[in-house]
Motif scaffolding. Structure first.
Motif, mmCIF file in Angstrom:
data_model
loop_
_atom_site.group_PDB
_atom_site.id
_atom_site.type_symbol
_atom_site.label_atom_id
_atom_site.label_comp_id
_atom_site.label_asym_id
_atom_site.label_seq_id
_atom_site.Cartn_x
_atom_site.Cartn_y
_atom_site.Cartn_z
ATOM 1 N N GLY A 42 0.598 -1.271 -0.026
ATOM 2 C CA GLY A 42 0.027 0.179 0.117
ATOM 3 C C GLY A 42 0.768 1.212 0.056
ATOM 4 O O GLY A 42 0.497 2.412 -0.757
ATOM 5 N N PHE A 43 1.978 1.182 0.691
ATOM 6 C CA PHE A 43 2.825 2.354 0.749
ATOM 7 C C PHE A 43 3.424 2.678 -0.470
ATOM 8 O O PHE A 43 3.387 3.833 -1.153
ATOM 9 C CB PHE A 43 3.933 2.199 1.891
ATOM 10 N N PHE A 44 3.976 1.575 -1.140
ATOM 11 C CA PHE A 44 4.539 1.812 -2.634
ATOM 12 C C PHE A 44 3.552 2.290 -3.680
ATOM 13 O O PHE A 44 3.932 3.249 -4.285
ATOM 14 C CB PHE A 44 5.188 0.293 -2.894
ATOM 15 N N THR A 45 2.387 1.571 -3.464
ATOM 16 C CA THR A 45 1.221 2.111 -4.716
ATOM 17 C C THR A 45 0.951 3.471 -4.362
ATOM 18 O O THR A 45 0.959 4.293 -5.134
ATOM 19 C CB THR A 45 0.231 1.034 -4.383
ATOM 20 N N LYS A 46 0.730 4.057 -3.229
ATOM 21 C CA LYS A 46 0.556 5.244 -2.749
ATOM 22 C C LYS A 46 1.634 6.154 -3.220
ATOM 23 O O LYS A 46 1.425 7.362 -3.727
ATOM 24 C CB LYS A 46 0.233 5.332 -1.137
ATOM 25 N N SER A 47 2.734 6.013 -2.557
ATOM 26 C CA SER A 47 3.889 6.585 -3.114
ATOM 27 C C SER A 47 4.168 6.828 -4.492
ATOM 28 O O SER A 47 4.571 7.672 -5.130
ATOM 29 C CB SER A 47 5.223 6.224 -2.338
ATOM 30 N N PHE A 48 4.111 5.508 -5.197
ATOM 31 C CA PHE A 48 4.312 5.554 -6.829
ATOM 32 C C PHE A 48 3.107 6.412 -7.439
ATOM 33 O O PHE A 48 3.781 7.131 -8.304
ATOM 34 C CB PHE A 48 4.352 4.104 -7.345
ATOM 35 N N SER A 49 1.958 6.467 -7.080
ATOM 36 C CA SER A 49 0.985 7.087 -7.802
ATOM 37 C C SER A 49 1.029 8.744 -7.477
ATOM 38 O O SER A 49 0.965 9.350 -8.303
ATOM 39 C CB SER A 49 -0.497 6.528 -7.337
ATOM 40 N N SER A 50 1.600 8.955 -6.289
ATOM 41 C CA SER A 50 1.791 10.355 -6.060
ATOM 42 C C SER A 50 2.935 10.895 -6.865
ATOM 43 O O SER A 50 2.939 12.152 -7.140
ATOM 44 C CB SER A 50 1.928 10.548 -4.692
ATOM 45 N N VAL A 51 4.006 10.098 -7.278
ATOM 46 C CA VAL A 51 5.027 10.677 -7.994
ATOM 47 C C VAL A 51 4.494 10.729 -9.153
ATOM 48 O O VAL A 51 4.918 11.781 -10.057
ATOM 49 C CB VAL A 51 6.093 9.347 -7.788
ATOM 50 N N VAL A 52 3.871 9.641 -9.777
ATOM 51 C CA VAL A 52 3.383 9.731 -11.264
ATOM 52 C C VAL A 52 2.365 11.016 -11.419
ATOM 53 O O VAL A 52 2.647 11.958 -12.561
ATOM 54 C CB VAL A 52 2.574 8.441 -11.541
ATOM 55 N N TYR A 53 1.631 11.230 -10.506
ATOM 56 C CA TYR A 53 0.672 12.308 -10.472
ATOM 57 C C TYR A 53 1.470 13.667 -10.502
ATOM 58 O O TYR A 53 1.170 14.637 -11.406
ATOM 59 C CB TYR A 53 -0.304 12.313 -9.274
ATOM 60 N N ARG A 54 2.191 13.819 -9.569
ATOM 61 C CA ARG A 54 3.374 15.346 -9.448
ATOM 62 C C ARG A 54 3.935 15.116 -10.718
ATOM 63 O O ARG A 54 4.230 16.402 -11.340
ATOM 64 C CB ARG A 54 4.062 15.072 -8.248
ATOM 65 N N ASN A 55 4.723 14.152 -11.403
ATOM 66 C CA ASN A 55 5.527 14.565 -12.580
ATOM 67 C C ASN A 55 4.734 14.442 -13.904
ATOM 68 O O ASN A 55 5.369 15.099 -14.949
ATOM 69 C CB ASN A 55 6.624 13.311 -12.461
ATOM 70 N N PHE A 56 3.703 13.977 -13.852
ATOM 71 C CA PHE A 56 3.196 13.683 -15.218
ATOM 72 C C PHE A 56 1.709 14.263 -15.446
ATOM 73 O O PHE A 56 1.312 14.751 -16.529
ATOM 74 C CB PHE A 56 2.956 12.235 -15.718
ATOM 75 N N PHE A 57 0.938 14.465 -14.266
ATOM 76 C CA PHE A 57 -0.462 14.794 -14.683
ATOM 77 C C PHE A 57 -0.870 16.120 -13.999
ATOM 78 O O PHE A 57 -2.086 16.344 -14.107
ATOM 79 C CB PHE A 57 -1.279 13.583 -14.123
ATOM 80 N N LYS A 58 -0.124 16.656 -13.123
ATOM 81 C CA LYS A 58 -0.460 17.878 -12.397
ATOM 82 C C LYS A 58 -0.661 19.086 -13.153
ATOM 83 O O LYS A 58 -1.351 19.802 -13.199
ATOM 84 C CB LYS A 58 0.423 18.059 -11.383
ATOM 85 N N LYS A 59 0.137 19.275 -14.166
ATOM 86 C CA LYS A 59 0.191 20.254 -15.105
ATOM 87 C C LYS A 59 -0.421 20.026 -16.325
ATOM 88 O O LYS A 59 -0.224 18.772 -16.847
ATOM 89 C CB LYS A 59 1.507 20.822 -15.310
ATOM 90 N N GLU A 60 -1.100 20.596 -17.028
ATOM 91 C CA GLU A 60 -1.717 20.217 -18.225
ATOM 92 C C GLU A 60 -0.868 20.097 -19.318
ATOM 93 O O GLU A 60 -1.074 19.356 -20.280
ATOM 94 C CB GLU A 60 -2.997 21.431 -18.712
ATOM 95 N N SER A 61 0.230 20.832 -19.532
ATOM 96 C CA SER A 61 1.041 20.683 -20.499
ATOM 97 C C SER A 61 1.776 19.517 -20.396
ATOM 98 O O SER A 61 2.152 18.500 -21.350
ATOM 99 C CB SER A 61 2.259 21.957 -20.586
ATOM 100 N N THR A 62 2.319 18.978 -19.188
ATOM 101 C CA THR A 62 2.947 17.598 -19.033
ATOM 102 C C THR A 62 1.980 16.498 -19.457
ATOM 103 O O THR A 62 2.196 15.482 -19.860
ATOM 104 C CB THR A 62 3.642 17.659 -17.882
ATOM 105 N N TYR A 63 0.825 16.727 -18.997
ATOM 106 C CA TYR A 63 -0.352 15.867 -19.193
ATOM 107 C C TYR A 63 -0.515 15.562 -20.856
ATOM 108 O O TYR A 63 -0.548 14.494 -21.083
ATOM 109 C CB TYR A 63 -1.533 16.042 -18.274
ATOM 110 N N PHE A 64 -0.603 16.598 -21.617
ATOM 111 C CA PHE A 64 -0.970 16.326 -22.817
ATOM 112 C C PHE A 64 0.495 15.751 -23.794
ATOM 113 O O PHE A 64 0.140 15.167 -24.539
ATOM 114 C CB PHE A 64 -0.988 18.155 -23.416
ATOM 115 N N THR A 65 1.509 16.210 -22.958
ATOM 116 C CA THR A 65 2.759 15.734 -23.806
ATOM 117 C C THR A 65 2.913 14.285 -23.432
ATOM 118 O O THR A 65 3.198 13.502 -24.355
ATOM 119 C CB THR A 65 4.233 16.470 -23.063
ATOM 120 N N THR A 66 2.613 13.751 -22.276
ATOM 121 C CA THR A 66 2.604 12.364 -21.717
ATOM 122 C C THR A 66 1.932 11.543 -22.621
ATOM 123 O O THR A 66 2.098 10.383 -23.111
ATOM 124 C CB THR A 66 2.048 12.234 -20.406
ATOM 125 N N ILE A 67 0.377 12.051 -22.689
ATOM 126 C CA ILE A 67 -0.860 11.494 -23.620
ATOM 127 C C ILE A 67 -0.256 11.356 -25.045
ATOM 128 O O ILE A 67 -0.343 10.236 -25.718
ATOM 129 C CB ILE A 67 -1.869 12.120 -23.512
#
Length: 66
Positions: free
Chosen positions: A3-28
């Motif tokens: 649970g800790f790994f999943t929570k920390s992994f998902s928060s890292v992914v969210y912060r680095n790829f999905f928080k800003k619209e420009s990086t979200y668009f680039t990732t997609i």
């Protein structure tokens, strides 16, 4: 521990790829292009192996004289 790994992994992914619209668009877009290239490469290799001996490149020596 899982649970800790999943929570920390998902928060890292969210912060680095999905928080800003420009990086979200680039990732997609990058994911779509990467998937398209990988799918085309795999399918082309499969199709070339499946149809070996029946394509024009394989049989043209029988019909064309140099």
């Amino acid at each position: 521990m899982v649970g800790f790994f999943t929570k920390s992994f998902s928060s890292v992914v969210y912060r680095n790829f999905f928080k800003k619209e420009s990086t979200y668009f680039t990732t997609i877009v990058a994911s779509g292009v990467g998937f398209s290239i990988a799918f085309d490469t795999v399918f082309d290799k499969y199709w070339n192996n499946k149809t070996a001996g029946t394509k024009w490149e394989d049989i043209k020596d029988r019909y064309v004289q140099n």
